[in-house]
Design a protein around this motif. Structure first.
Motif, PDB file in Angstrom:
ATOM      1  N   UNK A   1       0.867  -1.170   0.000  1.00  0.00           N
ATOM      2  CA  UNK A   1       0.000   0.000   0.000  1.00  0.00           C
ATOM      3  C   UNK A   1       0.909   1.227   0.000  1.00  0.00           C
ATOM      4  N   UNK A   2       0.784   2.066  -1.011  1.00  0.00           N
ATOM      5  CA  UNK A   2       1.585   3.290  -1.044  1.00  0.00           C
ATOM      6  C   UNK A   2       0.655   4.492  -0.992  1.00  0.00           C
ATOM      7  N   UNK A   3       1.162   5.528  -0.331  1.00  0.00           N
ATOM      8  CA  UNK A   3       0.387   6.744  -0.108  1.00  0.00           C
ATOM      9  C   UNK A   3       0.957   7.851  -0.983  1.00  0.00           C
ATOM     10  N   UNK A   4       0.086   8.528  -1.704  1.00  0.00           N
ATOM     11  CA  UNK A   4       0.480   9.572  -2.643  1.00  0.00           C
ATOM     12  C   UNK A   4      -0.305  10.847  -2.345  1.00  0.00           C
ATOM     13  N   UNK A   5       0.266  11.983  -2.764  1.00  0.00           N
ATOM     14  CA  UNK A   5      -0.381  13.286  -2.565  1.00  0.00           C
ATOM     15  C   UNK A   5      -0.636  13.563  -1.095  1.00  0.00           C
ATOM     16  N   UNK A   6       0.288  13.108  -0.258  1.00  0.00           N
ATOM     17  CA  UNK A   6       0.183  13.316   1.183  1.00  0.00           C
ATOM     18  C   UNK A   6       1.368  14.168   1.604  1.00  0.00           C
ATOM     19  N   UNK A   7       1.159  15.451   1.852  1.00  0.00           N
ATOM     20  CA  UNK A   7       2.289  16.307   2.211  1.00  0.00           C
ATOM     21  C   UNK A   7       2.883  15.905   3.562  1.00  0.00           C
TER      22      UNK A   7
END
Length: 100
Positions: free
Chosen positions: A6-12
Motif C-alpha cells: 500500500x503506497x500513499x500519494x499526494x500526502x504532504x
C-alpha cells in the motif's frame, strides 16, 4: 492470503508534530480496522533518487507505505476503505505482491 503493498500519494509531509499526530491516528485506525492483516505499518518516505541504465522512468512521489494481507484485492480495498489518510486528500495505491 495475498500480500499487498500500500503506497500513499499526494500526502504532504508537514511539520514533525503533524506527522506524529497523523501517524498516531493511522496506528489507532489500523489496530481496529486491520488487526492481524497489517504485516508492516511501514513509514513515511521521501524521494531520494533513482538509478537506471539509460533513461529513468518518470519519478513518482510516494509519501509512505504499508504492507497488508487479505484474501483478495476486493478484500484489501474493503480493509482500506476507511483509511484516515483518505480524509486528508491522499491517494492510496494498492499493489499485489506476487509470490515467486
Amino acid at each position: 492470503m495475498a500480500r499487498f503493498l500500500v503506497t500513499y500519494h499526494d500526502m504532504p509531509h508537514p511539520s514533525p508534530e503533524v506527522v506524529a499526530a497523523n501517524r498516531a491516528a493511522f496506528r489507532a485506525w489500523a489496530e481496529e480496522a486491520l488487526g492481524d492483516a497489517l504485516v508492516d505499518p511501514g513509514a513515511p518516505v521521501y524521494l531520494a533518487g533513482q538509478l537506471a541504465k539509460g533513461s529513468p522512468a518518470p519519478q513518482s512521489e510516494i509519501a509512505g507505505f504499508s504492507i497488508i494481507e487479505a484474501k483478495s484485492l476486493a478484500d484489501a480495498r474493503d480493509l482500506l476503505a476507511g483509511h484516515p489518510y483518505l480524509d486528508r486528500g491522499a491517494t492510496i495505491q494498492i499493489d499485489w505482491c506476487l509470490d515467486v
